[in-house]
Design a protein around this motif. Structure first.
Motif, PDB file in Angstrom:
ATOM      1  N   VAL A 303       0.822  -1.214   0.000  1.00 49.87           N
ATOM      2  CA  VAL A 303       0.000   0.000   0.000  1.00 49.87           C
ATOM      3  C   VAL A 303       0.855   1.263   0.000  1.00 49.87           C
ATOM      4  N   VAL A 304       2.003   1.233   0.684  1.00 53.28           N
ATOM      5  CA  VAL A 304       2.793   2.455   0.880  1.00 53.28           C
ATOM      6  C   VAL A 304       3.280   3.084  -0.432  1.00 53.28           C
ATOM      7  N   PRO A 305       3.885   2.323  -1.391  1.00 52.82           N
ATOM      8  CA  PRO A 305       4.400   2.979  -2.607  1.00 52.82           C
ATOM      9  C   PRO A 305       3.338   3.749  -3.395  1.00 52.82           C
ATOM     10  N   PRO A 306       2.137   3.184  -3.660  1.00 50.81           N
ATOM     11  CA  PRO A 306       1.139   3.988  -4.374  1.00 50.81           C
ATOM     12  C   PRO A 306       0.733   5.251  -3.617  1.00 50.81           C
ATOM     13  N   VAL A 307       0.646   5.151  -2.297  1.00 54.47           N
ATOM     14  CA  VAL A 307       0.293   6.330  -1.498  1.00 54.47           C
ATOM     15  C   VAL A 307       1.380   7.395  -1.613  1.00 54.47           C
ATOM     16  N   LYS A 308       2.646   6.951  -1.541  1.00 50.95           N
ATOM     17  CA  LYS A 308       3.749   7.899  -1.676  1.00 50.95           C
ATOM     18  C   LYS A 308       3.747   8.559  -3.047  1.00 50.95           C
ATOM     19  N   ARG A 309       3.475   7.759  -4.079  1.00 45.29           N
ATOM     20  CA  ARG A 309       3.426   8.338  -5.441  1.00 45.29           C
ATOM     21  C   ARG A 309       2.273   9.325  -5.564  1.00 45.29           C
ATOM     22  N   LEU A 310       1.142   9.025  -4.923  1.00 48.92           N
ATOM     23  CA  LEU A 310      -0.001   9.932  -4.970  1.00 48.92           C
ATOM     24  C   LEU A 310       0.330  11.267  -4.333  1.00 48.92           C
ATOM     25  N   ALA A 312       3.336  12.473  -3.877  1.00 44.35           N
ATOM     26  CA  ALA A 312       4.363  13.134  -4.668  1.00 44.35           C
ATOM     27  C   ALA A 312       3.747  13.833  -5.882  1.00 44.35           C
ATOM     28  N   LYS A 313       2.731  13.182  -6.493  1.00 44.08           N
ATOM     29  CA  LYS A 313       2.074  13.787  -7.659  1.00 44.08           C
ATOM     30  C   LYS A 313       1.333  15.061  -7.253  1.00 44.08           C
ATOM     31  N   LYS A 314       0.655  15.006  -6.091  1.00 43.95           N
ATOM     32  CA  LYS A 314      -0.048  16.195  -5.608  1.00 43.95           C
ATOM     33  C   LYS A 314       0.917  17.318  -5.298  1.00 43.95           C
TER      34      LYS A 314
END
Length: 315
Positions: A303-310, A312-314
């Motif tokens: 779960v952590v990598p997609p959340v971090k990418r989200l 970072a994108k924001k």
């Protein structure tokens, strides 16, 4: 039903009670703790040597000293005041905080296994390290070691606190300080010995005659294998310690499905080892705890990598 680090922390808690008896008993409690805390030393000693890998041998002991100072700072400046405040105002919060630490350890252990299987993150990390200056790499590794130590130290302080929470606040503080000094000295003394063992072997290998040169050559050849093995033990230790903390915490909150399953595994393995049922029960619960840590930590690691990418994108 504690195991791994939790079981050893129960012993540390007993040491804290001894230290709380009187000022004169602190020295005796410290001596007793030197043998009781061996499991904690193994857990930390298995994890910490990786933080000096890839750095100059001349910097190994200074780096360990920096980490040890950071560990004492964690315990005495941050965790000790927090523990005393918890004891005074929020005693119910100790178990949830322990469980948060367990989640972090389980996540770290599972993430390392995922990276070792995929290989990509590890290779990328090696490339990043190669691009960094020696000082920046050292600072990065020391910071990572101190952050991991903060979790382990938090578990030690919380368990020790739970056993002396009925004592006066000054006695609690004295007991926690005694435990902090004892564990830090024991852990990082052993770590320093481990990482310098190859240098000791090289010194012995230069001796003339006798068995010492052969022993020294054996140490030099064997230490890379030992350090690699310790890294693997450290990963497993994170899983079984983190999983054990989570199982213990669920039991505290009367959520007994997972604790009962772990207990069943412990009884089953104990039944297969009638010559050593106590060890079998410990081994079974350690295995069950590691599985719990791997499953929960693996879910967090996914779960952590997609959340971090989200985020970072924001940003």
């Amino acid at each position: 039903m504690p195991t791994g680090l939790v079981a050893l922390l129960d012993d540390v808690a007993a040491i804290a009670r001894l230290a709380a008896a009187s000022v004169d008993d602190v020295a005796a409690a410290s001596m007793k703790a030197s043998s009781k805390a061996i499991g904690v030393v193994v857990d930390d000693a298995a994890v910490t040597p990786k933080y000096v890998s890839g750095l100059s041998p001349a910097r190994e002991l200074p780096i360990i000293w920096r980490i040890a100072k950071g560990s004492l700072r964690n315990k005495l400046l941050f965790l000790l005041p927090a523990a005393l405040l918890l004891s005074a105002f929020l005693p119910w919060a100790i178990t949830p905080i322990l469980m948060l630490g367990g989640l972090y350890l389980a996540f770290e252990g599972a993430e390392k296994i995922i990276e070792s299987v995929l290989g990509h993150s590890h290779a990328a990390a090696l490339q990043d390290e190669a691009a960094e200056s020696p000082q920046a790499l050292e600072d990065k590794k020391v910071g990572g070691a101190i952050r991991t130590d903060l979790i382990l130290s938090g578990e030690i302080m919380a368990i020790a606190l739970s056993e002396v929470s009925d004592q006066p606040i000054t006695t609690q503080a004295a007991a926690l300080i005694a435990v902090s000094l004892l564990i830090t000295g024991g852990v990082y003394g052993v770590v320093a010995l481990i990482v310098k063992m190859d240098d000791i072997g090289l010194h012995l290998a230069r001796r003339q005659g006798g068995v010492l040169p052969a022993l020294g050559r054996g140490l030099v050849k064997g230490m890379p294998v030992v350090l690699s093995l310790l890294g693997k033990i450290g990963t497993v230790a994170m899983l079984w310690v983190g999983g054990g903390i989570l199982v213990h915490g669920l039991e505290e909150f009367h959520l007994t499905t997972i604790p009962h399953a772990a207990e069943a595994v412990a009884h089953a393995i104990a039944g297969l080892m009638p010559f050593a049922p106590g060890f079998g029960a410990w081994l079974g619960f350690a295995v069950a705890s590691a599985i719990v840590g791997l499953v929960i930590g693996g879910l967090i690691a996914v779960v952590v990598p997609p959340v971090k990418r989200l985020f970072a994108k924001k940003a």
